[in-house]
Every structure is written in structure tokens, then in C-alpha cells.
Design an enzyme around this catalytic site. Sequence first.
Site, short mmCIF file in Angstrom:
data_model
loop_
_atom_site.label_atom_id
_atom_site.label_comp_id
_atom_site.label_asym_id
_atom_site.label_seq_id
_atom_site.Cartn_x
_atom_site.Cartn_y
_atom_site.Cartn_z
CB SER A 146 37.42 40.41 42.80
OG SER A 146 36.52 39.74 43.65
CG ASP A 153 35.45 33.93 38.92
OD1 ASP A 153 35.47 33.41 40.07
OD2 ASP A 153 35.62 35.14 38.75
CG HIS A 173 37.96 35.25 41.63
ND1 HIS A 173 36.95 36.01 41.10
CD2 HIS A 173 38.39 35.92 42.74
CE1 HIS A 173 36.75 37.08 41.84
NE2 HIS A 173 37.62 37.06 42.84
#
Length: 340
Positions: free
Chosen positions: A159, A243, A275
Amino acid sequence: MVGLLKVLCYGAGGIAVVGLAALVALQERLVYVPVLPGVARAYPITPDRLRLLYENVWLRAADGVRLHSWFIRHSPTCRGPTILFFQENAGNIAHRLDFVRLMMQRLQCNVFMLSYRGYGESDGSPSQKGITDDAQAALDHLLQRKDIDTTRIVVFGRSLGGAVGAVLAKNNPGKVSALILENTFTSILDMAGIMLPFLRWFIGGSSSKGPKLLNCVVRSPWSTLDIIAEVKQPILFLSGLQDELVPPSHMRLLYDKASEHNRNCRFVDFLSGMHMDTWVSGGDRYWRTIQLFLDQYAPEVQSCDASCKSEIADNGCVRLERGSGLVTRRGKRSNKLVHN
């Protein structure tokens, strides 16, 4: 009637100005989340709780900010690859220890975990420039260590950490062996329009078709899509197709952009990956994918005597030759695309 319209127009304009001012003033609080709601900033656990061999490492960034980190060694005798891990946005490095423990077991690697400024026990306040300096300080520290193989440093970012890692890899082409990105966004500019849909008319990254009128006020754009085109090292893209935060299309765009200029890119997606849990839902396939990537681009090179000689192979690999033996230091180029 005309007076009423004027009042409404002035009111709408005033609200817009106040909203813009709040966005400019408070944007770091929107972008960075060092503390999870209802959770203390302090580390809930340390690596010794999980029986991991570690040391506290204190660093100074280029601007003098004091940073905390953990160097977690696989074992005293293991000189495997060292993963420089950059975490997601929310929380601190202690919240990633379960993942790191499993990574060390599966990949036989050391791990360096950095607390960004303003996170965990690190001083300062987060910003793009500051965190970029923090990442460089972490890499510089690893390169000075005598107890690791500094030719086998691999950057792994998830991320926000992927955006951080991409910048670090771009800035250090001869010092980072490879880059792994997991569920990373194309840019904060693009994410702004996803999290706050009305902003997509005013803010957007290089892939956006909007007017981008307010891009100039964003202090942490993290434009990974632009950066990734300049990364020379091999890149592994790990994408969770479920995600719920970063659209999987962002990872596809990053791969497409990178592979235009870099033949050593791999894209692997995981059908049930979300995610934060792609490493869990991906199971053995997740870890095998990373292991194969490390075997190719950060392999162990056997020690050799002075009769060894180094040469550049025709396929772009650095090889060590001794007699008829051959050890590959860089794998063959590949742009394979892997799906479930």
C-alpha cells in the site's frame, strides 16, 4: 429572487473556500494514520513476544529527525536476503509482526522494519519528503552493516509502503537488488477521488482525465505511476483482486507502466486477496511466488577464491565462473504474466 440567488451563490462559494482551506491545512491527517482509532500509539508487542531475534535500531534522517526501527535476524548463522519492509498507512510496525514472522519462516530472510516519522516511537510528523528521507536512512544503515549480505537487499512495500519503496528503488539503482509491491496505489491524487468522490473533478494523477485544478495544493501526491517507470530493478507485483481500499486496477496500471521500460517485471494476482490479507488468503502460492522471485533476482552466491572471475553475460546476467561451474547472480529477463 435575485437577492436569494446571490445569497445562495455566496454561501456555496464560502463553503467551497472553507472546504478547500480545511483540505490544505489538514491533508496530512487525511493521508497518514499513525494511530488506529481507539488504539494507543505505543507498540502493543515487540518481536521478542514472538521469539524473534531482534535489535532496536535508532536512525537519524537527513533532516535530523530521530527514527526507530527493528532489525530482525533469521538466525545468527543465516546470511540470506534482507527484506527492507515498508508498512501500510495505518498503525505501526508492531501490527505487522505476524506477517514478518511468517515471512522469515518461509523465505529464510532477515527483515528490517522502519517506523516512519510520526509513527510508533519515531519523532516528527509524516510527510512525503520526510518519509522519503526516512527510507533512505534505513537503506544507508543496512548498507553499512557487516552482518548481512548487502548485495541481497530487497525492498518490499505494501500500500503506502509500495509508494515509499518505489521511490527508494528509483533513487538507489545500484544498492537495491529488487522491488516487491503489494496492493499499491497509482497515486494519492487518484486515491483522493476514490475516498472523496467529489474531489475527482479537481484532483487526479497522471492517469486521470479530470482538470486537476487542485493538484498543486497536495503536499503528498505519492505519484507511484510516474516513479515506477524509472525503476530499473526487477519488480514483483502482488495484487489482491478483492482489495476493498485500493482498486486492483491500480496495480495493473503500475505493472503496465513499468513493463514498458523494464523487462524484469512479474505480475501475480490472488483471487480472494483483500487489501490487508493477501498474504493470508494467498496461502502457499503467495510465498512460493516471492521465493521464486528472490531465487532469481537475489540469489545466494557461493564464496569463491581468487581464481574466480566476473563477467557480464550476453543475457545481461552477472556471472561468476570457475572452471565449468556457473553461478547466476541476476536471473534472466522475464515479463511473465501469471493469473489464478
